[in-house]
Design a protein around this motif. Structure first.
Motif, PDB file in Angstrom:
ATOM      1  N   UNK A  12      -4.055  42.934 -22.237  1.00  9.08           N
ATOM      2  CA  UNK A  12      -3.950  41.484 -22.323  1.00  9.08           C
ATOM      3  C   UNK A  12      -3.943  40.825 -20.944  1.00  9.08           C
ATOM      4  N   UNK A  13      -3.138  41.352 -20.017  1.00  9.69           N
ATOM      5  CA  UNK A  13      -3.034  40.740 -18.688  1.00  9.69           C
ATOM      6  C   UNK A  13      -4.373  40.767 -17.965  1.00  9.69           C
ATOM      7  N   UNK A  14      -5.070  41.894 -18.029  1.00 11.91           N
ATOM      8  CA  UNK A  14      -6.360  42.009 -17.346  1.00 11.91           C
ATOM      9  C   UNK A  14      -7.410  41.094 -17.970  1.00 11.91           C
ATOM     10  N   UNK A  15      -7.392  40.973 -19.291  1.00 10.87           N
ATOM     11  CA  UNK A  15      -8.363  40.106 -19.959  1.00 10.87           C
ATOM     12  C   UNK A  15      -8.110  38.644 -19.611  1.00 10.87           C
ATOM     13  N   UNK A  16      -6.836  38.257 -19.559  1.00  9.60           N
ATOM     14  CA  UNK A  16      -6.532  36.878 -19.164  1.00  9.60           C
ATOM     15  C   UNK A  16      -6.944  36.609 -17.722  1.00  9.60           C
ATOM     16  N   UNK A  17      -6.759  37.593 -16.846  1.00 15.51           N
ATOM     17  CA  UNK A  17      -7.172  37.436 -15.456  1.00 15.51           C
ATOM     18  C   UNK A  17      -8.688  37.323 -15.358  1.00 15.51           C
ATOM     19  N   UNK A  18      -9.390  38.131 -16.145  1.00 16.71           N
ATOM     20  CA  UNK A  18     -10.860  38.072 -16.155  1.00 16.71           C
ATOM     21  C   UNK A  18     -11.343  36.718 -16.664  1.00 16.71           C
ATOM     22  N   UNK A  19     -10.654  36.157 -17.651  1.00 18.53           N
ATOM     23  CA  UNK A  19     -11.056  34.872 -18.208  1.00 18.53           C
ATOM     24  C   UNK A  19     -10.910  33.742 -17.192  1.00 18.53           C
ATOM     25  N   UNK A  20     -10.070  33.946 -16.163  1.00 22.49           N
ATOM     26  CA  UNK A  20      -9.861  32.922 -15.136  1.00 22.49           C
ATOM     27  C   UNK A  20     -10.688  33.186 -13.879  1.00 22.49           C
ATOM     28  N   UNK A  21     -11.733  33.990 -14.021  1.00 22.12           N
ATOM     29  CA  UNK A  21     -12.528  34.374 -12.844  1.00 22.12           C
ATOM     30  C   UNK A  21     -13.183  33.177 -12.174  1.00 22.12           C
ATOM     31  N   UNK A  22     -13.471  32.128 -12.947  1.00 23.20           N
ATOM     32  CA  UNK A  22     -14.087  30.935 -12.353  1.00 23.20           C
ATOM     33  C   UNK A  22     -13.104  30.132 -11.516  1.00 23.20           C
ATOM     34  N   UNK A  23     -11.819  30.399 -11.658  1.00 27.25           N
ATOM     35  CA  UNK A  23     -10.812  29.701 -10.869  1.00 27.25           C
ATOM     36  C   UNK A  23     -10.705  30.256  -9.447  1.00 27.25           C
TER      37      UNK A  23
END
Length: 377
Positions: A12-23
């Protein structure tokens, strides 16, 4: 349901971090430094009607955005070089994983029905703990021969029907029982206060009298520390501090960037710094220093700085906890495996997948026993 949702939530943590890659910010020009923390907070507070800033988290990598918490509970991600607000992190991935988590905790029920879902999940989890312990007893070979142990430890190809299901059930159950007991028992300590108190008693501590009002919360258990009057003296805030106070609604006599630098110097291997901007003008400023992934309690510590002088006046957090609280914090993140990083998460995910097989083989054997041909005679 618990096993399937547990598998989905493995990373979960890694997927959430990946989802914020544009930030993530683009690499700046040589010599361009990120904004100071005071300036960053002033820009955020002056650019939103949501309310005063309550916290700010900085990653060691300046390309990662700062995470700023606001009084109304909202969170905003901010570019550390420009002060631009990037968004609140509410991505499609995050919403999906959050919905899965709601199923995992209380069958995604809302309102007054949530307690029903939470109770069902807690009872099922406790029942599974009994199945694990009794399963080890039933699995244990009655003879000490090598053949008996080999039959219970390894898969045997070529088996069909009930014999195959029985073999899979025993082998998978044996190799996954230890991490599963940790995961399931830690779930019980989250659901039941008596289980949490049992941890304290086994550790030789006195159980706390007051239960946390927010179950499943990751809130810090930070003791109150009062600055020593002999070492702290009243100070008059400077012009910039007064301007920052008028914008944020906080009293911040010592510059926050200086406090962040001191906290980083106290813990050279830090990965994230989180500054808690308390409303009180008397309590010290709490800077949480994290040397891990954010889900490894033993790598977190709270540093307390005098609000007026900026001097370090105390330490709190995990190193100051009693043995019982340390074990409970370890159990909280052992439940997801995150206490041991990616390796722990992977183990937790694999054994959660193993539970799916255990449930399937257990149901298949029960079906054959009660409704199969052998059961009719």
């Amino acid at each position: 349901m618990l096993a399937v949702t547990g598998v989905i939530l493995t990373y979960e943590a890694q997927l959430n971090q990946w989802a914020l890659r544009d930030y993530r910010a683009d690499p700046p020009s040589p010599g361009v430094a990120p904004l100071g923390l005071d300036d960053l907070i002033a820009r955020v507070a002056g650019g939103t009607p949501a309310g005063p800033v309550t916290s700010a988290a900085l990653h060691r990598d300046p390309l990662e955005p700062a995470v700023v918490g606001l009084d109304d509970g909202a969170t905003v991600y901010v570019d550390r070089f420009t002060g631009e607000r990037l968004g609140n992190g509410d991505t499609r991935t995050r919403r999906f994983l959050q919905n899965v988590m709601y199923w995992h905790r209380w069958f995604a029920l809302d309102g007054e029905h949530r307690i029903i879902g939470r109770t069902v999940v807690a009872i099922a989890n406790l029942g599974f703990l009994f199945l694990l312990v009794s399963g080890v007893y039933l699995w244990w070979p009655s003879t000490r021969s090598r053949a008996a142990w080999k039959h219970g430890l390894w898969f045997h190809p070529g088996l069909r029907g009930r014999a195959r299901d029985f073999n899979w059930h025993k082998v998978i159950g044996f190799w996954s029982v230890v991490p599963l007991v940790v995961i399931v028992f830690s779930g019980a300590t989250i659901s039941y206060q008596w289980a949490a108190d049992l941890v304290h008693r086994l550790a030789g501590d006195t159980p706390p009298f007051q239960q946390s009002p927010r179950p499943h919360s990751d809130a810090r258990e930070t003791p109150s520390v009062t600055p020593d009057p002999a070492t702290s003296s009243p100070a008059t805030p400077g012009v910039f501090a007064r301007e920052l106070e008028s914008i944020t609604g906080r009293s911040s006599f010592a510059e926050l960037q200086a406090l962040a630098a001191k906290a980083g110097a106290e813990t050279p291997g830090w990965r994230t710094l989180t500054i808690d901007l308390s409303e009180s003008t008397h309590d010290p400023v709490v800077v949480t220093v994290d040397r891990g992934t954010g889900r490894q309690p033993s790598k977190r510590e709270d540093l307390l700085f005098d609000r007026a002088t900026g001097e370090l006046v105390g330490r709190a957090g995990y190193p100051t906890f009693t043995r019982g609280f340390k074990i409970r914090r370890w159990l909280r993140f052992a439940h997801t495996g995150e206490v041991y990083g990616v390796v722990g998460q992977t183990i937790a995910g694999v054994v959660s997948l193993a539970v799916v097989v255990l449930v399937w083989t257990g149901l298949a054997m029960s079906w054959r026993r009660f409704f199969g041909r052998a059961g009719r005679t």
